[in-house]
Design a protein around this motif. Structure first.
Motif, PDB file in Angstrom:
ATOM      1  N   THR A  31      -4.413   2.243   5.182  1.00 27.61           N
ATOM      2  CA  THR A  31      -5.244   2.997   4.229  1.00 27.61           C
ATOM      3  C   THR A  31      -5.800   4.272   4.855  1.00 27.61           C
ATOM      4  O   THR A  31      -5.801   5.336   4.234  1.00 27.61           O
ATOM      5  CB  THR A  31      -6.439   2.128   3.761  1.00 27.61           C
ATOM      6  OG1 THR A  31      -5.936   0.851   3.414  1.00 27.61           O
ATOM      7  CG2 THR A  31      -7.145   2.729   2.586  1.00 27.61           C
TER       8      THR A  31
ATOM      9  N   LEU B 163       0.800  -1.233   0.000  1.00 27.29           N
ATOM     10  CA  LEU B 163       0.000   0.000   0.000  1.00 27.29           C
ATOM     11  C   LEU B 163       0.831   1.281   0.000  1.00 27.29           C
ATOM     12  O   LEU B 163       0.544   2.210  -0.747  1.00 27.29           O
ATOM     13  CB  LEU B 163      -0.958  -0.010   1.193  1.00 27.29           C
ATOM     14  CG  LEU B 163      -2.210  -0.836   0.944  1.00 27.29           C
ATOM     15  CD1 LEU B 163      -3.043  -0.926   2.207  1.00 27.29           C
ATOM     16  CD2 LEU B 163      -3.025  -0.226  -0.184  1.00 27.29           C
TER      17      LEU B 163
ATOM     18  N   TYR C 122     -10.015   4.057  -2.005  1.00 30.34           N
ATOM     19  CA  TYR C 122      -9.519   2.732  -1.629  1.00 30.34           C
ATOM     20  C   TYR C 122     -10.690   1.929  -1.079  1.00 30.34           C
ATOM     21  O   TYR C 122     -11.411   2.399  -0.194  1.00 30.34           O
ATOM     22  CB  TYR C 122      -8.455   2.849  -0.525  1.00 30.34           C
ATOM     23  CG  TYR C 122      -7.133   3.396  -1.017  1.00 30.34           C
ATOM     24  CD1 TYR C 122      -6.248   2.575  -1.706  1.00 30.34           C
ATOM     25  CD2 TYR C 122      -6.762   4.721  -0.775  1.00 30.34           C
ATOM     26  CE1 TYR C 122      -5.024   3.065  -2.162  1.00 30.34           C
ATOM     27  CE2 TYR C 122      -5.546   5.218  -1.223  1.00 30.34           C
ATOM     28  CZ  TYR C 122      -4.685   4.380  -1.917  1.00 30.34           C
ATOM     29  OH  TYR C 122      -3.488   4.858  -2.359  1.00 30.34           O
TER      30      TYR C 122
ATOM     31  N   ALA D 250     -11.358   6.334   2.083  1.00 31.60           N
ATOM     32  CA  ALA D 250     -11.090   4.947   2.480  1.00 31.60           C
ATOM     33  C   ALA D 250     -12.412   4.317   2.871  1.00 31.60           C
ATOM     34  O   ALA D 250     -13.078   4.769   3.799  1.00 31.60           O
ATOM     35  CB  ALA D 250     -10.113   4.923   3.641  1.00 31.60           C
TER      36      ALA D 250
ATOM     37  N   HIS E  30       0.738   4.050  -2.938  1.00 33.32           N
ATOM     38  CA  HIS E  30       0.301   5.422  -2.710  1.00 33.32           C
ATOM     39  C   HIS E  30       1.399   6.406  -3.113  1.00 33.32           C
ATOM     40  O   HIS E  30       1.116   7.462  -3.688  1.00 33.32           O
ATOM     41  CB  HIS E  30      -0.089   5.620  -1.248  1.00 33.32           C
ATOM     42  CG  HIS E  30      -0.878   6.864  -1.027  1.00 33.32           C
ATOM     43  ND1 HIS E  30      -2.192   6.990  -1.430  1.00 33.32           N
ATOM     44  CD2 HIS E  30      -0.545   8.051  -0.471  1.00 33.32           C
ATOM     45  CE1 HIS E  30      -2.623   8.204  -1.140  1.00 33.32           C
ATOM     46  NE2 HIS E  30      -1.647   8.871  -0.557  1.00 33.32           N
TER      47      HIS E  30
ATOM     48  N   ASP F 140     -11.297  -1.286   0.956  1.00 30.29           N
ATOM     49  CA  ASP F 140     -10.726  -2.402   1.706  1.00 30.29           C
ATOM     50  C   ASP F 140     -11.779  -3.507   1.773  1.00 30.29           C
ATOM     51  O   ASP F 140     -12.795  -3.377   2.447  1.00 30.29           O
ATOM     52  CB  ASP F 140     -10.339  -1.925   3.112  1.00 30.29           C
ATOM     53  CG  ASP F 140      -9.724  -3.056   3.909  1.00 30.29           C
ATOM     54  OD1 ASP F 140      -9.791  -4.210   3.452  1.00 30.29           O
ATOM     55  OD2 ASP F 140      -9.184  -2.790   4.996  1.00 30.29           O
TER      56      ASP F 140
ATOM     57  N   SER G 109      -3.919  -3.679   6.512  1.00 29.71           N
ATOM     58  CA  SER G 109      -4.253  -2.822   5.358  1.00 29.71           C
ATOM     59  C   SER G 109      -5.151  -1.646   5.735  1.00 29.71           C
ATOM     60  O   SER G 109      -4.932  -0.519   5.289  1.00 29.71           O
ATOM     61  CB  SER G 109      -4.972  -3.632   4.279  1.00 29.71           C
ATOM     62  OG  SER G 109      -4.132  -4.621   3.785  1.00 29.71           O
ATOM     63  N   TRP G 110      -6.172  -1.891   6.558  1.00 33.31           N
ATOM     64  CA  TRP G 110      -7.127  -0.815   6.860  1.00 33.31           C
ATOM     65  C   TRP G 110      -6.458   0.311   7.637  1.00 33.31           C
ATOM     66  O   TRP G 110      -6.662   1.488   7.334  1.00 33.31           O
ATOM     67  CB  TRP G 110      -8.335  -1.367   7.618  1.00 33.31           C
ATOM     68  CG  TRP G 110      -9.292  -0.289   8.039  1.00 33.31           C
ATOM     69  CD1 TRP G 110      -9.608   0.077   9.311  1.00 33.31           C
ATOM     70  CD2 TRP G 110     -10.030   0.601   7.184  1.00 33.31           C
ATOM     71  NE1 TRP G 110     -10.497   1.122   9.313  1.00 33.31           N
ATOM     72  CE2 TRP G 110     -10.778   1.467   8.012  1.00 33.31           C
ATOM     73  CE3 TRP G 110     -10.122   0.750   5.800  1.00 33.31           C
ATOM     74  CZ2 TRP G 110     -11.603   2.465   7.505  1.00 33.31           C
ATOM     75  CZ3 TRP G 110     -10.949   1.753   5.295  1.00 33.31           C
ATOM     76  CH2 TRP G 110     -11.679   2.596   6.147  1.00 33.31           C
TER      77      TRP G 110
END
Ligand code: UDP
Ligand code: MG
Length: 349
Positions: free
Chosen positions: A82, A46, A69, A94, A50, A71, A78-79
Motif C-alpha cells: 500500500t 492490491l 487506503y 495510506a 490499484h 490498512d 499489504s502495508w
C-alpha cells in the motif's frame, strides 16, 4: 432498471467532454473524489485493484481523485504494498490502524480522513468493480447525495449465504426505524453533506449500512452484478456475520425489547385463561387435574422465553456498556500521504 453486466464494466460509460490538451483554468477539475478502501490481509489483490482503479481515474479528467487506503492491521505484506502504490494519477493516502479493528471501524477511519467533495467506499477484493465509479459520479453530479449500489446478482456466494442475507434484510427492515435497502452493501457514494452527517453520529457500535441509511437525503440506487473475489479469502466467518447482524438490529431498533414484553404478556394471558379453566374443571365437573407432562411443558416453555428475554436485554446492555466507555473506534499508527504530481511538477522533472 437492468443490472449492468460484467462486460459493461470494462468500458467506462462516462462521456468525457474535455480534451487531454486543454489547460485553460475552466478545464481544471473542480471536484475532488475520495475512494476509501478498507483492507485486511489483501496482498493478493492490491496491485490489481490499484491498476484497475488507476485506469478508470485516468479516463476521467473532469474530477480529481484521492485514494484513501485503510490498512486494518494486516499481518501480511499489504502495508508494504500500500505504501508504495503508484500516485501518478491521484493522491494516495495510506493509513495504517494500530491493529485489526474490523471493517466498520476501518470505514469510519476512511470517512474521517477523506477530503473529497464525494466519497466512494470500495472493497479491496474487486467485488465492487471500479469501472462503475463514473456512473456513480454522474448520479452525484445530477444531484444525488447517496448513490447506493445494489447487488442484482451475487456471484460466488453459497445459496445459504444468499438466503440468510435475504431473510436478514427483511427482518432488519421490519424491526428498524430507518430501513436499510436490501442487497445494498457498503459500496456507495456519499456526498460531503452526508459524510459530515455520519461523522456526527457518535456511536461506538458502528453498523455502517445502518449509519449510512440514517441521514436520508436524495438517494439513487444503481444495480450491478457482484462478481466473485478475484483472489484471497472472505474475512467474515458466519459467527462474525451473526454478530454484525445482531449489531444492525440492536443499534437501530428497540422492537426486540417490545417483542419480549408482548410475548410475556401473551403467555400471561394464556396462563390466566388456563388457570380459570382448571378451576372450573375441578369445581364444576369435579375432575382432578392430570398433568405432569403439561406442567413440564409449561415450565420449559416459560424458562425458554425468559432466557430469550434476558438475552435480548443483555444485548442492549452490552451495547450501552461499550457506548459508556467512550473508547475511540480505531487508532491510527501511520498516516502516509503522497500527492499526485501537479502539472508544474511534471514539467520541472
Ligand atoms: N476488511 C477489513 N477489516 C476486517 C475484515 C475485512 O478492512 O476486519 C475489508 C477486506 O479487506 C475487504 C472488505 O473489508 O476489502 C470486505 O471484506 P470481505 O471481502 O472479506 O467481505 P465479503 O465481500 O466476503 O462480505
Ligand atoms: Mg469481498
Amino acid at each position: 432498471m437492468q443490472p449492468l453486466s460484467l462486460a459493461e464494466y470494462r468500458t467506462p460509460r462516462f462521456k468525457n467532454s474535455h480534451s487531454n490538451t486543454a489547460h485553460a483554468d475552466s478545464d481544471k477539475p473542480k471536484h475532488l473524489i475520495s475512494l476509501v478502501v478498507p483492507l485486511y490481509n489483501e496482498q493478493a489483490v492490491l496491485a490489481a485493484l490499484h491498476h484497475r482503479v488507476s485506469v478508470v481515474i485516468a479516463s476521467l479528467r473532469h474530477v480529481r481523485f484521492e485514494i484513501v487506503y485503510i490498512d486494518d492491521g494486516s499481518i501480511d505484506a499489504s502495508w508494504d504494498i500500500t505504501q508504495n502504490l503508484d500516485n501518478q494519477y491521484c493522491d494516495v493516502r495510506a493509513i495504517r490502524l494500530s491493529r485489526n479493528f474490523g471493517k466498520e471501524a476501518a470505514l469510519t477511519a476512511g470517512l474521517e480522513h477523506a477530503q473529497g467533495d464525494a466519497v466512494i467506499l470500495l472493497d479491496a477484493d474487486l467485488q465492487d468493480p471500479p469501472e462503475l465509479i463514473p456512473s456513480m459520479i454522474n448520479s452525484w453530479l445530477e444531484g444525488a447525495d447517496i448513490v447506493n449500489m445494489k447487488r442484482a446478482y451475487r456471484h460466488g456466494e453459497s445459496w445459504f449465504k444468499k438466503a440468510s442475507a435475504h431473510a436478514y434484510y427483511r427482518l432488519l427492515n421490519w424491526v428498524s426505524d430507518s430501513p436499510v435497502e436490501k442487497d445494498v452493501g457498503d459500496f456507495r457514494l456519499l456526498s460531503r453533506t452526508v459524510v459530515e452527517a455520519i461523522k456526527q453520529l457518535p456511536e461506538r457500535n458502528r453498523y455502517m449500512k445502518g449509519l449510512m441509511s440514517w441521514p436520508g437525503f436524495n438517494q439513487v440506487t444503481l444495480e450491478f452484478e457482484r462478481p466473485e473475489r478475484i483472489a484471497g479469502e472472505t474475512k467474515w466467518s458466519y459467527f462474525q456475520l451473526v454478530r454484525l447482524a445482531l449489531s444492525g438490529i440492536t443499534s437501530f431498533s428497540v422492537k426486540p425489547l417490545r417483542f419480549a414484553t408482548w410475548v410475556g404478556a401473551l403467555i400471561s394471558c394464556y396462563a390466566f385463561l388456563f388457570a380459570t379453566w382448571v378451576v372450573i374443571k375441578t369445581v364444576v365437573f369435579g375432575e382432578a387435574v392430570p398433568g405432569y407432562p403439561s406442567i413440564m411443558l409449561t415450565l420449559l416453555a416459560l424458562g425458554g422465553v425468559q432466557l430469550i428475554a434476558i438475552g435480548i436485554l443483555g444485548e442492549y446492555i452490552a451495547r450501552l456498556f461499550t457506548e459508556a466507555k467512550q473508547r475511540p473506534v480505531y487508532l491510527v499508527m501511520t498516516d502516509h500521504f503522497r500527492p499526485a504530481p501537479t502539472q508544474e511538477n511534471i514539467h520541472e522533472a
